[in-house]
Scaffold this motif. Structure first.
Motif, short mmCIF file in Angstrom:
data_model
loop_
_atom_site.label_atom_id
_atom_site.label_comp_id
_atom_site.label_asym_id
_atom_site.label_seq_id
_atom_site.Cartn_x
_atom_site.Cartn_y
_atom_site.Cartn_z
N ASN A 112 0.83 -1.21 0.00
CA ASN A 112 0.00 0.00 0.00
C ASN A 112 0.86 1.26 0.00
N LEU A 113 1.91 1.24 0.80
CA LEU A 113 2.82 2.37 0.85
C LEU A 113 3.51 2.58 -0.49
N LEU A 114 4.01 1.50 -1.07
CA LEU A 114 4.70 1.61 -2.35
C LEU A 114 3.76 2.09 -3.46
N GLU A 115 2.52 1.63 -3.45
CA GLU A 115 1.56 2.08 -4.46
C GLU A 115 1.21 3.56 -4.27
N ALA A 116 1.12 4.00 -3.02
CA ALA A 116 0.84 5.42 -2.76
C ALA A 116 1.99 6.30 -3.25
N VAL A 117 3.22 5.86 -3.04
CA VAL A 117 4.39 6.61 -3.52
C VAL A 117 4.38 6.65 -5.04
N LEU A 118 4.13 5.51 -5.67
CA LEU A 118 4.08 5.44 -7.13
C LEU A 118 2.99 6.36 -7.68
N HIS A 119 1.83 6.34 -7.05
CA HIS A 119 0.72 7.20 -7.48
C HIS A 119 1.12 8.68 -7.37
#
Length: 125
Positions: A112-119
C-alpha cells in the motif's frame, strides 16, 4: 551595524560579530540529547548565576514549546551550538524538554505504501 532586540550584535554584511564557538565557550558536545525536533519550554526557574545574553534570548524564545531547530534559526546559530546552550539551561532546570514521539514506521515493502508513492510520483510527472 545594527543591534537586534535579542542582544546579538549583527553587521549587515558580515553577520554575527560574536563567533558561535565563543558563545558556547568552545564546547561542541551538549550534555543532554537533543534531536532537531525536540521541543523545549521554559520552566520558569531562573539559573542561579548569570549565564549571558544568549541564554536570556533562548529563555525568551522558549515561553511556549518550540523545537530546537526553531531556536537555532531565531538565534542564527548552528544547531550544535544551540544544543549546547539548551543543555546548559536544562542542567540549571530552566528548560524542560520533550523528545518527539517515534512514528510507527510502515514496512519498506508494504504494498500500500509503495503504491501510494508510485501514485504520487505519477501525479507529479
Amino acid at each position: 551595524m545594527a543591534h537586534s532586540e535579542g542582544g546579538a550584535w549583527l553587521d549587515d554584511e558580515a553577520g554575527r560579530l560574536v563567533r558561535p564557538y565563543t558563545v558556547s565557550n568552545g564546547r561542541t558536545q551538549p550534555s543532554a540529547h537533543f534531536d532537531l525536533l525536540t521541543l523545549v519550554m521554559a520552566t520558569g526557574v531562573r539559573p542561579q548565576t548569570y549565564l549571558g545574553p544568549d541564554y536570556d534570548q533562548v529563555l525568551a524564545l522558549c515561553d511556549a514549546p518550540v523545537s530546537v531547530a526553531e531556536v537555532a534559526a531565531h538565534l542564527r546559530l548552528p544547531a550544535v551550538i544551540t544544543k549546547v546552550l539548551l543543555s546548559d539551561l536544562v542542567t540549571h532546570q530552566a528548560l524542560a524538554l520533550r523528545s518527539p514521539r517515534p512514528v510507527e514506521a510502515a514496512s519498506p515493502t508494504d504494498r500500500n505504501l509503495l503504491e501510494a508513492v508510485l501514485h504520487g510520483l505519477r501525479k507529479r510527472l
